[in-house]
Design an enzyme around this catalytic site. Structure first.
Site, mmCIF file in Angstrom:
data_model
loop_
_atom_site.group_PDB
_atom_site.id
_atom_site.type_symbol
_atom_site.label_atom_id
_atom_site.label_comp_id
_atom_site.label_asym_id
_atom_site.label_seq_id
_atom_site.Cartn_x
_atom_site.Cartn_y
_atom_site.Cartn_z
ATOM 1 N N GLN A 293 23.525 37.167 8.381
ATOM 2 C CA GLN A 293 23.957 35.943 7.699
ATOM 3 C C GLN A 293 23.989 34.790 8.709
ATOM 4 O OE1 GLN A 293 25.753 38.685 8.314
ATOM 5 N NE2 GLN A 293 27.949 38.395 8.162
ATOM 6 N N THR A 294 23.628 33.607 8.262
ATOM 7 C CA THR A 294 23.495 32.471 9.190
ATOM 8 C C THR A 294 24.515 31.368 8.876
ATOM 9 O OG1 THR A 294 21.802 31.546 7.745
ATOM 10 C CG2 THR A 294 21.028 32.826 9.650
ATOM 11 N N LYS B 212 38.345 32.742 12.069
ATOM 12 C CA LYS B 212 36.950 32.626 11.640
ATOM 13 C C LYS B 212 36.051 33.358 12.647
ATOM 14 C CE LYS B 212 36.961 28.885 8.708
ATOM 15 N NZ LYS B 212 35.901 28.009 8.261
ATOM 16 N N TYR C 117 38.626 28.437 -2.986
ATOM 17 C CA TYR C 117 38.670 27.437 -1.904
ATOM 18 C C TYR C 117 37.695 26.267 -2.124
ATOM 19 C CZ TYR C 117 38.436 25.787 2.988
ATOM 20 O OH TYR C 117 38.456 25.034 4.132
ATOM 21 N N LYS D 52 38.368 22.126 -2.946
ATOM 22 C CA LYS D 52 37.859 21.034 -2.109
ATOM 23 C C LYS D 52 37.092 20.028 -2.965
ATOM 24 C CE LYS D 52 39.318 22.312 2.001
ATOM 25 N NZ LYS D 52 40.458 21.592 2.569
ATOM 26 N N ALA E 206 32.218 22.693 3.713
ATOM 27 C CA ALA E 206 30.874 23.096 3.274
ATOM 28 C C ALA E 206 30.963 24.109 2.132
ATOM 29 C CB ALA E 206 30.111 23.699 4.445
ATOM 30 N N LYS F 230 37.228 40.236 19.684
ATOM 31 C CA LYS F 230 36.739 41.627 19.682
ATOM 32 C C LYS F 230 36.074 41.982 21.008
ATOM 33 C CE LYS F 230 36.014 41.910 14.677
ATOM 34 N NZ LYS F 230 35.029 42.046 13.592
ATOM 35 N N ASN G 125 32.221 25.108 9.592
ATOM 36 C CA ASN G 125 32.786 26.001 10.633
ATOM 37 C C ASN G 125 33.152 25.340 11.962
ATOM 38 O OD1 ASN G 125 32.467 28.529 9.157
ATOM 39 N ND2 ASN G 125 30.302 28.034 9.316
ATOM 40 N N ARG H 48 23.964 29.171 5.579
ATOM 41 C CA ARG H 48 24.496 27.821 5.337
ATOM 42 C C ARG H 48 24.335 26.986 6.601
ATOM 43 N NH1 ARG H 48 30.430 28.036 3.996
ATOM 44 N NH2 ARG H 48 29.783 28.354 1.849
HETATM 45 P P1 NAD Z 1 44.729 25.725 9.966
HETATM 46 O O1 NAD Z 1 45.108 26.858 9.063
HETATM 47 O O2 NAD Z 1 44.765 25.967 11.424
HETATM 48 O O3 NAD Z 1 45.637 24.452 9.648
HETATM 49 C C1 NAD Z 1 46.074 24.127 8.357
HETATM 50 C C2 NAD Z 1 47.571 23.884 8.423
HETATM 51 O O4 NAD Z 1 48.036 23.454 7.138
HETATM 52 C C3 NAD Z 1 48.372 25.139 8.779
HETATM 53 O O5 NAD Z 1 49.079 24.952 9.986
HETATM 54 C C4 NAD Z 1 49.287 25.332 7.601
HETATM 55 O O6 NAD Z 1 50.593 25.799 7.950
HETATM 56 C C5 NAD Z 1 49.348 23.932 7.004
HETATM 57 N N1 NAD Z 1 49.759 23.958 5.609
HETATM 58 C C6 NAD Z 1 49.308 24.790 4.635
HETATM 59 N N2 NAD Z 1 49.946 24.535 3.489
HETATM 60 C C7 NAD Z 1 50.823 23.533 3.738
HETATM 61 C C8 NAD Z 1 51.777 22.843 2.952
HETATM 62 N N3 NAD Z 1 51.995 23.161 1.669
HETATM 63 N N4 NAD Z 1 52.502 21.873 3.540
HETATM 64 C C9 NAD Z 1 52.333 21.562 4.845
HETATM 65 N N5 NAD Z 1 51.451 22.175 5.638
HETATM 66 C C10 NAD Z 1 50.713 23.155 5.092
HETATM 67 O O7 NAD Z 1 43.289 25.253 9.487
HETATM 68 P P2 NAD Z 1 42.241 24.278 10.186
HETATM 69 O O8 NAD Z 1 41.097 25.087 10.610
HETATM 70 O O9 NAD Z 1 42.922 23.415 11.170
HETATM 71 O O10 NAD Z 1 41.771 23.409 8.931
HETATM 72 C C11 NAD Z 1 42.233 22.081 8.704
HETATM 73 C C12 NAD Z 1 41.565 21.537 7.463
HETATM 74 O O11 NAD Z 1 40.144 21.552 7.633
HETATM 75 C C13 NAD Z 1 41.845 22.333 6.187
HETATM 76 O O12 NAD Z 1 41.961 21.444 5.112
HETATM 77 C C14 NAD Z 1 40.613 23.171 6.026
HETATM 78 O O13 NAD Z 1 40.394 23.552 4.688
HETATM 79 C C15 NAD Z 1 39.535 22.235 6.546
HETATM 80 N N6 NAD Z 1 38.336 22.952 7.010
HETATM 81 C C16 NAD Z 1 38.390 23.714 8.140
HETATM 82 C C17 NAD Z 1 37.254 24.384 8.566
HETATM 83 C C18 NAD Z 1 37.254 25.232 9.818
HETATM 84 O O14 NAD Z 1 36.200 25.745 10.183
HETATM 85 N N7 NAD Z 1 38.371 25.406 10.518
HETATM 86 C C19 NAD Z 1 36.069 24.291 7.822
HETATM 87 C C20 NAD Z 1 36.060 23.519 6.666
HETATM 88 C C21 NAD Z 1 37.203 22.839 6.277
#
Ligand code: NAD
Length: 347
Positions: free
Chosen positions: A234-235, A206, A163, A167, A133, A214, A192, A302
């Site tokens: 914030q929402t 997050k 970031y 994306k 998002a 906490k 999220n 958001r």
């Molecule tokens: P996370 O940090 O738990 O998992 C991401 C993993 O990617 C990590 O374990 C990290 O070690 C690995 N990584 C990073 N760089 C790397 C590389 N060069 N080679 C191999 N592995 C690598 O995050 P998540 O919450 O599981 O998010 C997963 C995906 O979802 C991400 O792309 C994130 O941007 C997207 N996303 C997550 C959320 C959320 O709320 N968690 C929201 C929007 C988008």
């Protein structure tokens, strides 16, 4: 292993088709690997750059590789013989991380750039990209009562610095690989995600996990105060992990969602203060709220407009926030206790 006939993947794939999942040492991709294993798939390759002992989950029967996927050669190796590729690897975290480390966030573009080319060369049938998002135009998120974001709101583009732009660019790669080369790509914009086995400490956590932690700390350390980032007004909306993996599966196997970004998030808008009230209620304590107005807080409001996903899939994330937070709280509480007892924890 008995195969459950309730997944979109099961009706589209053979059980020994190779599924490649990146970022699988982390939160969402780890849960996805578990989900597919449970569906009976026998060839799942999970990859992360973290050393294996640091993976949040290691699932029996899943091939686990430790590789840095910002390296092209490693991506080639990762995609060998793949039928489906799910790219969830990214250097990311909550607001505290993505506002401070924009370069690290931007560099994740290397992962998608090499992964999608490697998936294409390997002849993969489908490619999934986890967008966010944060790709949406920030001008539309300046008010806590901002209207929910629909897919077309990403353009004209003014994504979150670092970031969000990564994306958005990676989404474009996915769209062009389909347009020019015919690789079937699928793109979900997550809003999220929270739940057990997510980051809960260390600076990348997050809001839901941070607030649970906490409250647990306050309870265990006899404090009567909780520090909240920003003014708490914030929402956001928050999606439970089980809905996220189910949504990924449905989006990846929907012919109407090829190269078409779609929101994957809850559309229940709550303030951070609301979130704190729910978690404090779960913890069964009363806390004074102290607001840190200098802390990172992201956009003012958001939410996810789910009209499109509902229309195409007839489904949207539906786990009640209270239920998801209770599961998350209990898991973090156990992690907290384990850490205190000197046992190994997720982070
Ligand atoms: P996370 O940090 O738990 O998992 C991401 C993993 O990617 C990590 O374990 C990290 O070690 C690995 N990584 C990073 N760089 C790397 C590389 N060069 N080679 C191999 N592995 C690598 O995050 P998540 O919450 O599981 O998010 C997963 C995906 O979802 C991400 O792309 C994130 O941007 C997207 N996303 C997550 C959320 C959320 O709320 N968690 C929201 C929007 C988008």
């Amino acid at each position: 292993m008995a195969k459950k006939n309730n997944s979109a993947a099961v009706s589209c794939m053979k059980e020994d088709d190779l599924i490649v999942i990146t970022g699988a040492g982390g939160f969402i991709a780890g849960a996805l690997a578990r989900y597919f294993r449970k569906q009976g798939f026998t060839r799942i390759r999970a990859i992360d750059k973290k050393p294996l002992p640091q993976w949040y989950q290691q699932i029996e029967g899943v091939e686990c590789l430790c590789m840095d996927l910002s390296n092209e050669g490693n991506c080639r190796r990762a995609c060998q013989d793949a039928v489906e590729v799910y790219n969830l690897a990214a250097d990311m975290g909550g607001m505290g991380f993505i506002e401070r480390y924009r370069i690290e966030c931007l560099r994740s573009i290397l992962i998608n750039t090499h992964m999608i080319e490697s998936a294409y060369r390997a002849g993969a049938r489908r490619y999934f990209f986890s967008s966010s998002a944060c790709a949406y135009n920030i001008e539309l998120q300046k008010d806590k009562n901002s209207r929910a974001l629909k897919e077309s709101d990403a353009y004209p583009a003014m994504a979150e610095r670092g970031y969000g732009w990564e994306k958005l660019m990676s989404e474009m790669f996915c769209q062009e690989y389909y347009a020019e080369r015919g690789l079937e790509t699928h793109i979900a914009r997550f809003h999220n995600v929270y739940g057990p086995y997510g980051t809960w400490a260390g600076g990348r956590e997050k809001a839901p996990a941070a607030i649970c932690r906490k409250v647990i700390e306050a309870k265990n350390e006899n404090s009567d105060e909780i520090v909240i980032w920003g003014d708490g007004n914030q929402t956001r909306s928050f999606m439970y992990i089980d809905d996220c993996v189910k949504g990924i599966d449905m989006i990846m196997h929907c012919d109407k969602l090829i190269a078409t970004p779609v929101n994957l998030g809850s559309d229940r808008l709550v303030s951070i203060n609301d979130l704190v009230s729910i978690v404090v209620g779960i913890g069964g304590i009363t806390l004074k709220r102290k607001y840190d107005l200098n802390a990172p807080k992201g956009v003012a409001g958001r939410n996810s407009d789910n009209t499109f996903i509902q229309k195409v899939l007839g489904w949207q994330p539906n786990t009640p926030l209270e239920e998801g937070l209770k599961n998350t709280y209990e898991w973090i509480e156990q992690q907290y206790k384990d850490r205190k007892a000197g046992k190994q924890t997720v982070n």
